[in-house]
Design a protein around this motif. Structure first.
Motif, PDB file in Angstrom:
ATOM      1  N   GLN A  38      24.199 -47.473 -23.853  1.00 33.28           N
ATOM      2  CA  GLN A  38      25.644 -47.586 -23.668  1.00 33.28           C
ATOM      3  C   GLN A  38      26.190 -46.605 -22.628  1.00 33.28           C
ATOM      4  O   GLN A  38      27.333 -46.732 -22.186  1.00 33.28           O
ATOM      5  CB  GLN A  38      26.375 -47.375 -25.001  1.00 33.28           C
ATOM      6  CG  GLN A  38      26.213 -45.979 -25.599  1.00 33.28           C
ATOM      7  CD  GLN A  38      27.024 -45.795 -26.862  1.00 33.28           C
ATOM      8  OE1 GLN A  38      27.813 -46.667 -27.245  1.00 33.28           O
ATOM      9  NE2 GLN A  38      26.849 -44.664 -27.539  1.00 33.28           N
ATOM     10  N   ARG A  98      20.406 -49.188 -28.233  1.00 36.26           N
ATOM     11  CA  ARG A  98      20.993 -49.882 -27.088  1.00 36.26           C
ATOM     12  C   ARG A  98      21.516 -48.852 -26.086  1.00 36.26           C
ATOM     13  O   ARG A  98      22.010 -47.792 -26.471  1.00 36.26           O
ATOM     14  CB  ARG A  98      22.136 -50.811 -27.526  1.00 36.26           C
ATOM     15  CG  ARG A  98      21.673 -52.023 -28.328  1.00 36.26           C
ATOM     16  CD  ARG A  98      22.848 -52.931 -28.673  1.00 36.26           C
ATOM     17  NE  ARG A  98      22.442 -54.042 -29.522  1.00 36.26           N
ATOM     18  CZ  ARG A  98      22.008 -55.213 -29.087  1.00 36.26           C
ATOM     19  NH1 ARG A  98      21.935 -55.432 -27.786  1.00 36.26           N
ATOM     20  NH2 ARG A  98      21.660 -56.165 -29.918  1.00 36.26           N
ATOM     21  N   SER A 100      17.956 -53.389 -21.660  1.00 40.04           N
ATOM     22  CA  SER A 100      19.151 -52.774 -22.246  1.00 40.04           C
ATOM     23  C   SER A 100      18.939 -52.210 -23.643  1.00 40.04           C
ATOM     24  O   SER A 100      19.876 -51.706 -24.254  1.00 40.04           O
ATOM     25  CB  SER A 100      20.280 -53.816 -22.320  1.00 40.04           C
ATOM     26  OG  SER A 100      19.896 -54.899 -23.142  1.00 40.04           O
ATOM     27  N   ALA A 101      17.694 -52.274 -24.158  1.00 46.04           N
ATOM     28  CA  ALA A 101      17.484 -51.876 -25.550  1.00 46.04           C
ATOM     29  C   ALA A 101      16.028 -51.538 -25.834  1.00 46.04           C
ATOM     30  O   ALA A 101      15.125 -51.880 -25.059  1.00 46.04           O
ATOM     31  CB  ALA A 101      17.937 -53.002 -26.477  1.00 46.04           C
ATOM     32  N   ASP A 154      25.444 -51.683 -22.182  1.00 50.60           N
ATOM     33  CA  ASP A 154      26.259 -52.563 -23.019  1.00 50.60           C
ATOM     34  C   ASP A 154      27.673 -51.989 -23.080  1.00 50.60           C
ATOM     35  O   ASP A 154      27.902 -50.957 -23.714  1.00 50.60           O
ATOM     36  CB  ASP A 154      25.663 -52.661 -24.424  1.00 50.60           C
ATOM     37  CG  ASP A 154      26.311 -53.756 -25.258  1.00 50.60           C
ATOM     38  OD1 ASP A 154      27.537 -53.963 -25.110  1.00 50.60           O
ATOM     39  OD2 ASP A 154      25.606 -54.396 -26.051  1.00 50.60           O
ATOM     40  N   TYR A 212      26.649 -56.623 -33.242  1.00 55.85           N
ATOM     41  CA  TYR A 212      25.691 -55.539 -33.465  1.00 55.85           C
ATOM     42  C   TYR A 212      25.266 -55.402 -34.929  1.00 55.85           C
ATOM     43  O   TYR A 212      24.562 -54.464 -35.272  1.00 55.85           O
ATOM     44  CB  TYR A 212      26.297 -54.214 -32.959  1.00 55.85           C
ATOM     45  CG  TYR A 212      26.795 -54.337 -31.542  1.00 55.85           C
ATOM     46  CD1 TYR A 212      25.913 -54.308 -30.464  1.00 55.85           C
ATOM     47  CD2 TYR A 212      28.151 -54.550 -31.281  1.00 55.85           C
ATOM     48  CE1 TYR A 212      26.364 -54.466 -29.168  1.00 55.85           C
ATOM     49  CE2 TYR A 212      28.615 -54.705 -29.982  1.00 55.85           C
ATOM     50  CZ  TYR A 212      27.717 -54.664 -28.927  1.00 55.85           C
ATOM     51  OH  TYR A 212      28.168 -54.835 -27.640  1.00 55.85           O
ATOM     52  N   THR A 255      16.044 -54.721 -33.138  1.00 58.37           N
ATOM     53  CA  THR A 255      16.639 -53.854 -32.122  1.00 58.37           C
ATOM     54  C   THR A 255      17.132 -52.582 -32.811  1.00 58.37           C
ATOM     55  O   THR A 255      17.811 -52.654 -33.838  1.00 58.37           O
ATOM     56  CB  THR A 255      17.811 -54.556 -31.423  1.00 58.37           C
ATOM     57  OG1 THR A 255      17.336 -55.752 -30.819  1.00 58.37           O
ATOM     58  CG2 THR A 255      18.437 -53.661 -30.361  1.00 58.37           C
TER      59      THR A 255
END
Length: 226
Positions: free
Chosen positions: A175, A173, A125-126, A26, A212, A170
């Motif tokens: 990054q 994440r 991605s998470a 992300d 977020y 969630t």
């Protein structure tokens, strides 16, 4: 929808992708000029559940300290994204009182919303905590909100990205490039069916939020007692 089966399929596909290096980063998390904002109705889990989630995240932090981890203040379940985040949306573009009225009217005769957090799943991605409503109250509320907002002339983008039907949160994440994808999946497997706890939602929050749900960028519009 069979939620457990949905979470299982998501975890299988995503964990394989992570191990193969086919995960997604992300790039917007640290972008201070990110102007994507929206209007969301959400539920916050109990403090006990948040504490259990942080124990899980603490293990992940030991091997992947550079990733993005949700603090207690930002952990939530999305009931409905009324206006999905988009660039340039501000509260002065809508008449907030009209949105509050529709949400309030949608709560009539609503049973208590009870949710069990059990196990984890993932996306490319998470990492997410699996949420399971104990009855149909959450789905009933979502359907009422969909119906009432779509009958109104108000700006809304409900179900424009996807039709929400889960109750996940969630909590991490990606990054930065992962240092140890294999170890992440080992820890994820350890918590795959972990009992994070059950809670009864005491209220709903209508918030103006960034992508977020960061507390520092959130404006609380209205609390609705249940």
């Amino acid at each position: 929808m069979n939620l457990q089966e949905h979470y299982n399929q998501l975890y299988k596909k995503s964990s394989e992708a992570i191990l193969e290096g086919n995960y997604n980063l992300d790039s917007q998390i640290n972008n201070t000029s990110d102007s994507r904002f929206g209007l969301t109705l959400l539920i916050r889990p109990s403090q006990e559940i948040k504490a259990n989630i942080q124990l899980f995240l603490d293990e992940l932090k030991t091997i992947e300290p550079e990733q993005y981890y949700y603090p207690d203040s930002d952990i939530h379940i999305t009931v409905l994204s009324i206006i999905s985040c988009y660039e340039g949306f501000t509260l002065d573009k809508i008449k907030v009182e009209d949105y509050i009225e529709i949400v309030q009217n949608s709560l009539t005769d609503l049973d208590k919303i009870k949710i069990e957090f059990r196990g984890i799943t993932a996306s490319p991605s998470a990492i997410m905590i699996q949420g399971f409503p104990t009855d149909e109250s959450l789905n009933v509320l979502r359907d009422k909100l969909r119906e009432n907002f779509k009958k109104s002339p108000l700006e809304q983008s409900i179900d424009s990205r996807y039709s929400i039907s889960t109750a996940h949160s969630t909590v991490m994440r990606f990054q930065e490039p992962l240092q140890n994808p294999k170890k992440i999946i080992e820890i994820a497997d350890k918590f795959r069916h972990y009992d994070f706890g059950k809670f009864t939602a005491e209220n709903l929050e209508l918030v103006y939020n960034d992508w977020y749900q960061r507390e520092e960028n959130t404006i609380h519009v209205k609390d609705f007692n249940l």
